[in-house]
Structure formats: structure tokens, C-alpha cells
Design a protein around this motif. Sequence first.
Motif, PDB file in Angstrom:
ATOM      1  N   MET A 103     -40.473   2.466 -10.273  1.00 39.69           N
ATOM      2  CA  MET A 103     -40.011   2.406  -8.734  1.00 39.69           C
ATOM      3  C   MET A 103     -40.951   1.603  -8.152  1.00 39.69           C
ATOM      4  O   MET A 103     -42.315   1.750  -8.293  1.00 39.69           O
ATOM      5  CB  MET A 103     -40.190   3.842  -8.341  1.00 39.69           C
ATOM      6  N   ILE A 104     -40.549   0.653  -7.307  1.00 39.93           N
ATOM      7  CA  ILE A 104     -41.294  -0.332  -6.436  1.00 39.93           C
ATOM      8  C   ILE A 104     -41.252  -0.170  -5.078  1.00 39.93           C
ATOM      9  O   ILE A 104     -39.956  -0.534  -4.723  1.00 39.93           O
ATOM     10  CB  ILE A 104     -41.095  -1.877  -7.274  1.00 39.93           C
ATOM     11  N   GLU A 105     -42.426   0.006  -4.566  1.00 43.56           N
ATOM     12  CA  GLU A 105     -42.018   0.403  -2.966  1.00 43.56           C
ATOM     13  C   GLU A 105     -42.722  -0.659  -2.210  1.00 43.56           C
ATOM     14  O   GLU A 105     -44.098  -1.152  -2.344  1.00 43.56           O
ATOM     15  CB  GLU A 105     -42.608   1.673  -2.772  1.00 43.56           C
ATOM     16  N   LEU A 106     -42.057  -1.330  -1.148  1.00 40.35           N
ATOM     17  CA  LEU A 106     -42.599  -2.387  -0.405  1.00 40.35           C
ATOM     18  C   LEU A 106     -42.980  -2.000   1.011  1.00 40.35           C
ATOM     19  O   LEU A 106     -41.944  -1.269   1.706  1.00 40.35           O
ATOM     20  CB  LEU A 106     -41.523  -3.631  -0.244  1.00 40.35           C
ATOM     21  N   PHE A 107     -44.091  -2.301   1.254  1.00 42.01           N
ATOM     22  CA  PHE A 107     -44.395  -1.723   2.772  1.00 42.01           C
ATOM     23  C   PHE A 107     -44.668  -2.829   3.873  1.00 42.01           C
ATOM     24  O   PHE A 107     -45.545  -3.882   3.306  1.00 42.01           O
ATOM     25  CB  PHE A 107     -45.785  -0.923   2.768  1.00 42.01           C
ATOM     26  N   GLN A 151     -35.329   0.525  10.958  1.00 44.52           N
ATOM     27  CA  GLN A 151     -36.371  -0.088  10.866  1.00 44.52           C
ATOM     28  C   GLN A 151     -36.457  -0.617   9.734  1.00 44.52           C
ATOM     29  O   GLN A 151     -35.976  -0.242   8.290  1.00 44.52           O
ATOM     30  CB  GLN A 151     -37.472   0.682  11.413  1.00 44.52           C
ATOM     31  N   ARG A 152     -37.511  -1.617   9.468  1.00 49.76           N
ATOM     32  CA  ARG A 152     -37.905  -2.052   8.196  1.00 49.76           C
ATOM     33  C   ARG A 152     -36.864  -2.652   7.283  1.00 49.76           C
ATOM     34  O   ARG A 152     -36.615  -2.233   6.025  1.00 49.76           O
ATOM     35  CB  ARG A 152     -38.592  -1.039   7.089  1.00 49.76           C
ATOM     36  N   LYS A 153     -36.044  -3.681   7.862  1.00 51.06           N
ATOM     37  CA  LYS A 153     -34.952  -4.313   7.038  1.00 51.06           C
ATOM     38  C   LYS A 153     -35.501  -5.622   6.603  1.00 51.06           C
ATOM     39  O   LYS A 153     -36.218  -6.140   7.210  1.00 51.06           O
ATOM     40  CB  LYS A 153     -33.964  -4.445   8.211  1.00 51.06           C
ATOM     41  N   LEU A 154     -34.872  -5.952   5.310  1.00 49.01           N
ATOM     42  CA  LEU A 154     -35.399  -7.103   4.842  1.00 49.01           C
ATOM     43  C   LEU A 154     -34.903  -8.449   5.378  1.00 49.01           C
ATOM     44  O   LEU A 154     -33.599  -8.412   5.700  1.00 49.01           O
ATOM     45  CB  LEU A 154     -34.933  -6.957   3.390  1.00 49.01           C
ATOM     46  N   ILE A 208     -37.799  -1.535   0.525  1.00 44.86           N
ATOM     47  CA  ILE A 208     -38.652  -1.158   1.442  1.00 44.86           C
ATOM     48  C   ILE A 208     -38.729   0.215   1.741  1.00 44.86           C
ATOM     49  O   ILE A 208     -37.667   0.911   1.821  1.00 44.86           O
ATOM     50  CB  ILE A 208     -38.275  -2.158   2.794  1.00 44.86           C
ATOM     51  N   HIS A 209     -40.034   0.758   2.104  1.00 44.39           N
ATOM     52  CA  HIS A 209     -40.071   2.208   2.190  1.00 44.39           C
ATOM     53  C   HIS A 209     -39.026   2.796   3.234  1.00 44.39           C
ATOM     54  O   HIS A 209     -38.670   2.134   4.307  1.00 44.39           O
ATOM     55  CB  HIS A 209     -41.366   2.368   2.932  1.00 44.39           C
ATOM     56  N   GLY A 210     -38.187   3.766   2.857  1.00 41.12           N
ATOM     57  CA  GLY A 210     -37.218   4.358   3.597  1.00 41.12           C
ATOM     58  C   GLY A 210     -36.646   5.451   2.663  1.00 41.12           C
ATOM     59  O   GLY A 210     -36.745   5.601   1.499  1.00 41.12           O
ATOM     60  N   ALA A 211     -35.937   6.296   3.374  1.00 46.83           N
ATOM     61  CA  ALA A 211     -35.311   7.510   2.588  1.00 46.83           C
ATOM     62  C   ALA A 211     -34.663   7.228   1.603  1.00 46.83           C
ATOM     63  O   ALA A 211     -34.509   8.173   0.595  1.00 46.83           O
ATOM     64  CB  ALA A 211     -34.279   8.216   3.673  1.00 46.83           C
TER      65      ALA A 211
END
Length: 458
Positions: A394-398, A329-332, A377-380
Amino acid sequence: MGMMRTSPEFHLYNHQLLKSRLELGHVQNIFEISPLDNHPNVRYNVKDIRNIVPDIRPRTVKTPEMKLFKKVNHDVIFGLQNKNWTEWEDRHCSGNFYNFKGSIMLMNNVIIDPLKKRSVAKGGEDIQSVIGHTEKDEEVTVQSGFFNILCKELPKVTFRKRSHFYNWFSGISTRKGDYDGNSYDSTFAVLIRRGDYANLYWTLMELFNTYLTIRLLGENPKTTDVILMDAHPAGKLDNLWSILFGNVYRIGHMKKKRFHKKLAWVLPDGPMSQYVQNVPFVEEFKYALYQGVQNSSSLYHNCTESQKVTFILRKDYVAHPRNPKGKVQRKLSNEKEIMDYLVQKFPKAHIHAIQIDLLPIEEQIKLIYETTILIGIHGAGLGHTLLLRSGSTMIELFPSSYKRSPNPHFQQFAYWADVHYDRWYSSSPAQKSNEWVYVQPEVPFKIINHAIDRFCKH
């Protein structure tokens, strides 16, 4: 070889100021790093790994949405680190069994009989050969006699029934005489039951718990053997265990009894999973991974004109037997548009967009070591935040759905790693699957630009 560092202090950044500065309505910047004016430079002579890392100062942090850390005092960790052993150990069996608050178990003069175990799989198989295996198939349980110690009577120890320690303790039998077998191992060894072996976030947590257990017991991680008490197939993250520790064994591949002079059970619920604020040995842990893949000793970035921006891309891939199609999930959805825009806007920076899980883990660590700004994007894969050098960002996109239930995992990693942390939430309507996320190119540009601007100012 020497090192100089000004001890950092974190403070809460005014996120309203940041939003107005970047003209982005959904960005939040939580931390800034600034030197303490009244704190002198600290010099380290790198003769021993324990001499190079300063203590992490206790901090109190509040975020706009929630408290970042729970008020948890992890007795075992801080007890073993700061107190005398005798105040925290529960000694039994004439010194052959030690119980440290039910969190770490230490056995001396113990025999392991690998035939006294149950599991469907052996572990270490090629993932394609075990597609469809359940988590239960990869679970290892033990029977009485798996552990055998010299003891008149075992102590009464209480564990949570869901804890694997409950099963392990039921596998201990006692003997009256010395061991007369041939297989003898004087090397200190630890047992670890891994959970999600294919997920970088959870793997780093378990690696750190193992490292922490070894260090708290006064042993050397590089000369400690690790026994994997699970039957997971081979994974791309497996080499991390060999990088940090000595010999690594799968219990499913062991066939003969083995006598261990000293054996410990790894702390199952470490300080990171309990949101403990002051976590020991984090920088030492990072340093050991750096040294394991390259001869690099610097824990801190120096101010340079050229920044290395690593943009982690999420793409479908098969990581474990329970997801044969490899769907994530959460692919750009517009990665080319974003990368073209960033390359144009940052001609001096090195913009590197990559599906990082395709690289061998050694190459991943080398890449992160050189990275000054990590974004994705948020992920492992953002678990690499813990391995960024101090002073990085670190920049986290949600997706917008995360506004309702914020996820603090990588924000905490950033805190423990002495790293700047920025987050952004999409304003697009939430989708049921969150399979695709659209990010306007101006968003990463403005946040990265701000990170570059502050890099040499602090």
C-alpha cells in the motif's frame, strides 16, 4: 483444500536507504516482510475458518516520526481470548445479564420493545430525500422498557456519559415472570450503533468490532443477526453487513416486541481504535469478506510476473446528507499525466485508475482481492488496505501539510493486514483547503517499481 504459508516477521526498513535508492527525498518505507529462517512452514486444512488463520505474532514497531502503537492492554479482548470466562465475566440476574469489563454486554431471555425508542428518521431512506439531516436526526435513543430482562435487581454499571451504552443501560427494565408473547427469536443477535456509515475506514472498524464481539462470545458471525441502532439513510457500504452476518435489521423498521434468547451489545471501542498492536481475528475477518463475494480462499499472493496496480482516485460525490454538494479534499490534479506515464513505464503491469466508491461494495472487494499494489492520496478509500492479501503493498500519498501531523490510520491497517507500507509527502507548499494535490509522475513510478522489485524477493 489446503494451504501453506511461511509465517512472516516484520522489521523496520532503513528508510534512508530507500530514499537514496529511489532518489526521492520525501518517501518513507516502514515495513518489509521477510520469512523467518528458523520458522517451519505451517500447513492448514481448511475445514473450519478457525483452522486456517495463524496467530498474529506480537511486534514492536517504531516509525521515524512517532510510535505506531500505544501501549494499551485491552483487558476484555485478551481476557476472553486467553483466559477462562469466569475470570472476566460479571454475572448478574441469575445469568440473564453479563458485564464484561463495561465493554461487552450480554443479555439472556431479553425482550426488545422497538416502540420505546426515539429518533427523527426511520433509517434506510434514499439519501436525496434526507438532504440536510443532521447527525442528531439520525441518532436513536431508548427509554426505560426498551430492554426487559428477568431480574430482581439490576447491577450498578458505570459508563462514560458520552457512550451510547449509558443510554442503553438506562433503557433496561426488569420483570419477574417468563415472557408470554408470540414473537420469539432463538438466533443470537447483536446491537450496533454506527457512526460514520458512509466512510469506509470507520465502517470497517465497526464491522470488525461486531465480528470480534461475536467471535469472542463463541458464536458464528454468519448465523448472527445484527440490529442497527441508528437511523442513517441507505448507503453504498450497507451490503457489507449482509455479507458478513445473518439477517440485518434497522431498529426504526421494527414495530413489534421481540423475545431474544441471547443478545449482545457490540464492543464500541475495539482494539483498532485504541491502537492495540496484536489484534485477533483480522485474517479470519478478511477471509469472511472474500468468501462473501466470491469463492476465493487464498489469503496470500503468489509471486507472478504481472502485477495489478490499483490507483484510487478521489472525486466529488454525495456520501451523506451533510455534504449535499459532495465536495471532497485531496484530489489529484494531474491524474491523466500520471496514468499515461505509468502505463508507458509498466507495459506488463495492469494499471487500473478508478474512483472506487462508484462500484458496488462487492465489486470493490473483488478488485482489492486481485490488487498487489494499492496507491492513492490519503482518504477513506484506502481503508481497503485492511483487505489486501498478505504480501501486497500500500502506497499512501500525502499533501505537505500532513508532515506536521502524520496520520497513522492506514499504516496501522497495513501492519495488521501483513502488507508492505510506503508513504510519500508532497514538497509543494501547503494549501488551506488541500482540495488539489499535484504529484510528479516519477514519484509513483519509482515507489511502484520498488514494490514490484521486492514482491518476489520476500
